[in-house]
Design a protein around this motif. Structure first.
Motif, PDB file in Angstrom:
ATOM      1  N   ALA A  29       0.838  -1.200   0.000  1.00 56.97           N
ATOM      2  CA  ALA A  29       0.000   0.000   0.000  1.00 56.97           C
ATOM      3  C   ALA A  29       0.876   1.255   0.000  1.00 56.97           C
ATOM      4  CB  ALA A  29      -0.912   0.003   1.223  1.00 56.97           C
ATOM      5  N   MET A  30       1.981   1.170   0.740  1.00 62.46           N
ATOM      6  CA  MET A  30       2.895   2.316   0.772  1.00 62.46           C
ATOM      7  C   MET A  30       3.529   2.537  -0.595  1.00 62.46           C
ATOM      8  SD  MET A  30       4.672   1.778   4.479  1.00 62.46           S
ATOM      9  CE  MET A  30       5.884   3.074   4.322  1.00 62.46           C
ATOM     10  N   ASP A  31       3.863   1.430  -1.261  1.00 64.96           N
ATOM     11  CA  ASP A  31       4.435   1.550  -2.608  1.00 64.96           C
ATOM     12  C   ASP A  31       3.427   2.185  -3.562  1.00 64.96           C
ATOM     13  OD1 ASP A  31       6.904   0.623  -2.024  1.00 64.96           O
ATOM     14  OD2 ASP A  31       6.565  -1.429  -2.739  1.00 64.96           O
ATOM     15  N   ARG A  32       2.148   1.719  -3.463  1.00 63.12           N
ATOM     16  CA  ARG A  32       1.111   2.292  -4.337  1.00 63.12           C
ATOM     17  C   ARG A  32       0.958   3.779  -4.047  1.00 63.12           C
ATOM     18  NH1 ARG A  32      -1.708  -2.388  -3.193  1.00 63.12           N
ATOM     19  NH2 ARG A  32      -3.025  -1.336  -1.652  1.00 63.12           N
ATOM     20  N   HIS A  33       0.965   4.107  -2.766  1.00 68.05           N
ATOM     21  CA  HIS A  33       0.852   5.513  -2.382  1.00 68.05           C
ATOM     22  C   HIS A  33       2.010   6.318  -2.985  1.00 68.05           C
ATOM     23  CE1 HIS A  33       0.285   9.128  -0.019  1.00 68.05           C
ATOM     24  NE2 HIS A  33       1.535   9.040   0.380  1.00 68.05           N
ATOM     25  N   GLY A  34       3.200   5.741  -2.949  1.00 67.32           N
ATOM     26  CA  GLY A  34       4.374   6.408  -3.511  1.00 67.32           C
ATOM     27  C   GLY A  34       4.185   6.715  -4.992  1.00 67.32           C
ATOM     28  N   TYR A  35       3.636   5.734  -5.721  1.00 66.52           N
ATOM     29  CA  TYR A  35       3.411   5.957  -7.153  1.00 66.52           C
ATOM     30  C   TYR A  35       2.296   6.970  -7.378  1.00 66.52           C
ATOM     31  CZ  TYR A  35       6.802   2.725  -8.977  1.00 66.52           C
ATOM     32  OH  TYR A  35       7.992   2.143  -9.318  1.00 66.52           O
ATOM     33  N   ASP A  36       1.270   6.936  -6.526  1.00 63.84           N
ATOM     34  CA  ASP A  36       0.184   7.916  -6.659  1.00 63.84           C
ATOM     35  C   ASP A  36       0.725   9.333  -6.469  1.00 63.84           C
ATOM     36  OD1 ASP A  36      -1.579   5.917  -7.132  1.00 63.84           O
ATOM     37  OD2 ASP A  36      -2.439   5.888  -5.106  1.00 63.84           O
ATOM     38  N   VAL A  37       1.593   9.482  -5.470  1.00 60.01           N
ATOM     39  CA  VAL A  37       2.189  10.797  -5.216  1.00 60.01           C
ATOM     40  C   VAL A  37       3.005  11.234  -6.441  1.00 60.01           C
ATOM     41  CG1 VAL A  37       3.910  12.053  -3.838  1.00 60.01           C
ATOM     42  CG2 VAL A  37       2.246  10.564  -2.710  1.00 60.01           C
ATOM     43  N   ALA A  38       3.802  10.296  -6.967  1.00 64.12           N
ATOM     44  CA  ALA A  38       4.637  10.601  -8.133  1.00 64.12           C
ATOM     45  C   ALA A  38       3.775  11.067  -9.302  1.00 64.12           C
ATOM     46  CB  ALA A  38       5.448   9.368  -8.523  1.00 64.12           C
ATOM     47  N   GLU A  39       2.703  10.313  -9.564  1.00 62.86           N
ATOM     48  CA  GLU A  39       1.816  10.653 -10.688  1.00 62.86           C
ATOM     49  C   GLU A  39       1.190  12.024 -10.473  1.00 62.86           C
ATOM     50  OE1 GLU A  39       1.410   9.203 -13.427  1.00 62.86           O
ATOM     51  OE2 GLU A  39       2.000   7.106 -13.202  1.00 62.86           O
ATOM     52  N   SER A  40       0.766  12.261  -9.240  1.00 65.38           N
ATOM     53  CA  SER A  40       0.113  13.524  -8.918  1.00 65.38           C
ATOM     54  C   SER A  40       1.061  14.714  -9.118  1.00 65.38           C
ATOM     55  CB  SER A  40      -0.402  13.447  -7.480  1.00 65.38           C
ATOM     56  OG  SER A  40      -0.531  14.711  -6.934  1.00 65.38           O
ATOM     57  N   VAL A  41       2.315  14.550  -8.654  1.00 67.15           N
ATOM     58  CA  VAL A  41       3.309  15.616  -8.802  1.00 67.15           C
ATOM     59  C   VAL A  41       3.574  15.883 -10.282  1.00 67.15           C
ATOM     60  CG1 VAL A  41       5.753  16.183  -8.455  1.00 67.15           C
ATOM     61  CG2 VAL A  41       4.415  15.232  -6.567  1.00 67.15           C
ATOM     62  N   LEU A  42       3.716  14.794 -11.054  1.00 63.72           N
ATOM     63  CA  LEU A  42       4.039  14.967 -12.478  1.00 63.72           C
ATOM     64  C   LEU A  42       2.865  15.565 -13.253  1.00 63.72           C
ATOM     65  CD1 LEU A  42       6.183  11.766 -13.019  1.00 63.72           C
ATOM     66  CD2 LEU A  42       6.962  14.132 -13.224  1.00 63.72           C
ATOM     67  N   GLU A  43       1.628  15.196 -12.854  1.00 65.33           N
ATOM     68  CA  GLU A  43       0.454  15.781 -13.515  1.00 65.33           C
ATOM     69  C   GLU A  43       0.402  17.289 -13.290  1.00 65.33           C
ATOM     70  OE1 GLU A  43      -1.846  14.893 -15.694  1.00 65.33           O
ATOM     71  OE2 GLU A  43      -0.613  13.084 -15.835  1.00 65.33           O
ATOM     72  N   LYS A  44       0.659  17.661 -12.039  1.00 68.92           N
ATOM     73  CA  LYS A  44       0.681  19.084 -11.682  1.00 68.92           C
ATOM     74  C   LYS A  44       1.755  19.817 -12.504  1.00 68.92           C
ATOM     75  CE  LYS A  44       1.285  21.744  -7.372  1.00 68.92           C
ATOM     76  NZ  LYS A  44       1.535  21.567  -5.922  1.00 68.92           N
ATOM     77  N   ALA A  45       2.932  19.182 -12.607  1.00 67.93           N
ATOM     78  CA  ALA A  45       4.034  19.796 -13.364  1.00 67.93           C
ATOM     79  C   ALA A  45       3.660  19.924 -14.843  1.00 67.93           C
ATOM     80  CB  ALA A  45       5.307  18.967 -13.193  1.00 67.93           C
ATOM     81  N   LYS A  46       3.022  18.875 -15.378  1.00 73.02           N
ATOM     82  CA  LYS A  46       2.671  18.911 -16.808  1.00 73.02           C
ATOM     83  C   LYS A  46       1.613  19.977 -17.083  1.00 73.02           C
ATOM     84  CE  LYS A  46       2.277  14.362 -17.443  1.00 73.02           C
ATOM     85  NZ  LYS A  46       2.014  13.067 -18.118  1.00 73.02           N
TER      86      LYS A  46
END
Lengths: 166, 166
Positions: B70-87
């Motif tokens: 679950a922590m790993d999934r959360h890590g990827y969710d955070v990554a995706e969210s940060v990159l979406e914001k950046a894009k």
């Protein structure tokens, strides 16, 4: 997105005797400043205090006042020569106001102080300024500045394979 | 002087959860990339290794595999969210190719490796990436990168008085 050409930024480039700071200026001219820019380009040379030269020469405390005065004159000649070279690199900038500044002191402190005092928008510098020997006394100037100035800092290293273009 | 707009540079921006890296991206978009640029903009998020999270939580060695997953999934969710914001911040770039990249590892090493592997022309990052607590474990990412990457490094601090613009 803003139009880069329409900006009026104050860009401070710290220059010294080394090829790397000239490479940093060159990179800045090619990548940060556009031809139609209205930026102000401030070229700063910091003359390290006499104590640094004396210490380097090992016998500084024995020098006569004549020799010290000659060393000071030499220091200013070097500063003028570096700034002339830097200004020649900026000769194609039509609308950019280029200004050269000589200051005395520890480059680490002076660059940080001038960045704040001059209201600089971005500081540009090489990574290995002030030579190998002086750096041993002064510590890494770029490290110190990157940690202490408040504006963006661009640190440009000179690629080993690049022939000096200055 | 070269024409900034005519360049085709590879610009790597290291982004993370903090406002400062978004401010660094914003500064890059306003100051380094012109509207007609043909640059490639590479947005890199580095997911610190699980050990860092575990250590932070103090009792990491007691976690079950479900919690770790679950922590790993959360890590990827955070990554995706940060990159979406950046894009989203890059949506007005017409000719610039924007690419987002997620990598695992110590951000200090990964950013340096990716800069070299991707043939990057300039690395852009905030100065205080990866949060106060993680930085205590990881050390200063920007310091490490400024010292170790070979290309120019632009370190952008977020002014304290500036309201987050992302």
């Amino acid at each position: 997105m803003a139009d880069v050409a329409a900006k009026e930024r104050r860009i401070l480039v710290a220059v010294d005797e080394g090829d790397e700071s000239m490479h940093a200026l060159s990179w800045c001219l090619s990548n940060l400043i556009s031809e139609n820019s209205k930026d102000a380009l401030l070229l700063l040379y910091v003359k390290p205090p006499r104590a640094v030269y004396s210490t380097l020469d090992g016998t500084g405390y024995l020098f006569s006042s004549d020799i010290m005065a000659a060393m000071d004159r030499h220091g200013y000649d070097v500063a003028e020569s570096v700034l002339e070279k830097a200004k020649r690199m900026c000769k194609d900038l039509h609308d950019v106001k280029v200004e050269s500044i000589i200051e005395d002191g520890d480059p680490r402190d002076v660059i940080c102080q001038m960045t704040q005092r001059l209201g600089v928008d971005v500081l540009v510098m090489g990574s290995r300024g002030y030579g190998l020997i002086k750096r041993a006394f002064l510590g890494s100037v770029s490290n110190h500045c990157a940690q202490n100035v408040k504006c963006p800092v661009l640190i440009v290293k000179k690629p080993k394979s690049t022939v000096a273009n200055n």
